[in-house]
Design an enzyme around this catalytic site. Sequence first.
Site, short mmCIF file in Angstrom:
data_model
loop_
_atom_site.label_atom_id
_atom_site.label_comp_id
_atom_site.label_asym_id
_atom_site.label_seq_id
_atom_site.Cartn_x
_atom_site.Cartn_y
_atom_site.Cartn_z
N ASP A 40 0.86 -1.18 0.00
CA ASP A 40 0.00 0.00 0.00
C ASP A 40 0.90 1.23 0.00
O ASP A 40 2.10 1.13 0.21
CB ASP A 40 -0.99 -0.01 1.16
CG ASP A 40 -0.35 0.19 2.52
OD1 ASP A 40 0.84 -0.17 2.68
OD2 ASP A 40 -1.03 0.69 3.43
N TYR A 76 3.01 4.68 0.74
CA TYR A 76 3.67 5.29 1.89
C TYR A 76 2.66 6.19 2.61
O TYR A 76 1.84 6.87 1.97
CB TYR A 76 4.86 6.13 1.44
CG TYR A 76 5.97 5.34 0.79
CD1 TYR A 76 6.62 4.30 1.45
CD2 TYR A 76 6.41 5.67 -0.50
CE1 TYR A 76 7.67 3.61 0.85
CE2 TYR A 76 7.46 4.99 -1.11
CZ TYR A 76 8.08 3.95 -0.43
OH TYR A 76 9.10 3.26 -1.03
N PHE A 85 6.83 1.79 -4.24
CA PHE A 85 8.23 1.97 -3.84
C PHE A 85 8.80 3.34 -4.21
O PHE A 85 9.88 3.70 -3.74
CB PHE A 85 9.13 0.86 -4.42
CG PHE A 85 8.81 -0.51 -3.91
CD1 PHE A 85 9.14 -0.89 -2.62
CD2 PHE A 85 8.15 -1.44 -4.71
CE1 PHE A 85 8.84 -2.15 -2.13
CE2 PHE A 85 7.84 -2.70 -4.24
CZ PHE A 85 8.19 -3.05 -2.95
N HIS A 124 10.72 -9.71 0.75
CA HIS A 124 10.49 -8.28 0.56
C HIS A 124 11.79 -7.51 0.84
O HIS A 124 12.60 -7.93 1.68
CB HIS A 124 9.39 -7.82 1.52
CG HIS A 124 8.82 -6.48 1.21
ND1 HIS A 124 9.42 -5.31 1.62
CD2 HIS A 124 7.71 -6.13 0.53
CE1 HIS A 124 8.68 -4.29 1.21
NE2 HIS A 124 7.64 -4.75 0.54
#
Length: 239
Positions: A63, A65, A76, A185
């Site tokens: 989701d 930031y 990202f 991740h």
Amino acid sequence: MAITGEWEKALRPEFAKPYYAELYRTVREEYRTRVIYPPAKDIFNAFAFTPLEKVRVLIVGQDPYHEPGQANGLCFSVHPGVPVPPSLVNIYKELHEDLGCRIPDNGDLTHWAEQGVMLLNTVLTVRAHQANSHRNIGWETFTDAAIRVIAAEDRPIVFILWGGAARRKKSMITNPKHLVIESAHPSPLSAYNGFFGSRPFSRCNKYLEQNGLPPIDWQVPDTGEKRKTDAGPAGAAES
């Protein structure tokens, strides 16, 4: 910003479903009554920057930031001048080790998106300071539909799945013309459990070239500003 072009045609059935009408009402009310990221005009940037017919790579995030000025609608990625978040710092480290790319002075990944690297979060909005606060309001159903649209494309496409939430999308990807690259991740909590050393960028480019497609230029251009990083809380959700 509305979804247009081939994306609009492909996703048109979703817009007519009851869940999407409820999602629309919920998100509209959230923007009216709370501080929500990204700015409403940027919600669908992943679709705007990477038209369906140009998708060569899909990177799946979680989701947006959730701190001021960070979210820009691409997973990202952050705007130039915003400190580079910890997960992206680790992505840059792996990119340097994998392909020798210079660590850039910013976290703006639009250079990737414009080459056909779709940067799609599974949830497209978030309340300020509350990670995962818009989980399970309908976004996952919508973005799953988008992933299935890409998976239905009968041409070579690379799917890069980092972390458990993204890796669960693997079952949607069944065409042998597609390559799935999966690992832990890149967040500080998990990067050393299989993300570092996974070499996703060179593997992606090798596959594209084997299929007669140009490689991605993964080098993020510098802006000329002094690079800033954001140490952030180690457990903060990021995508």
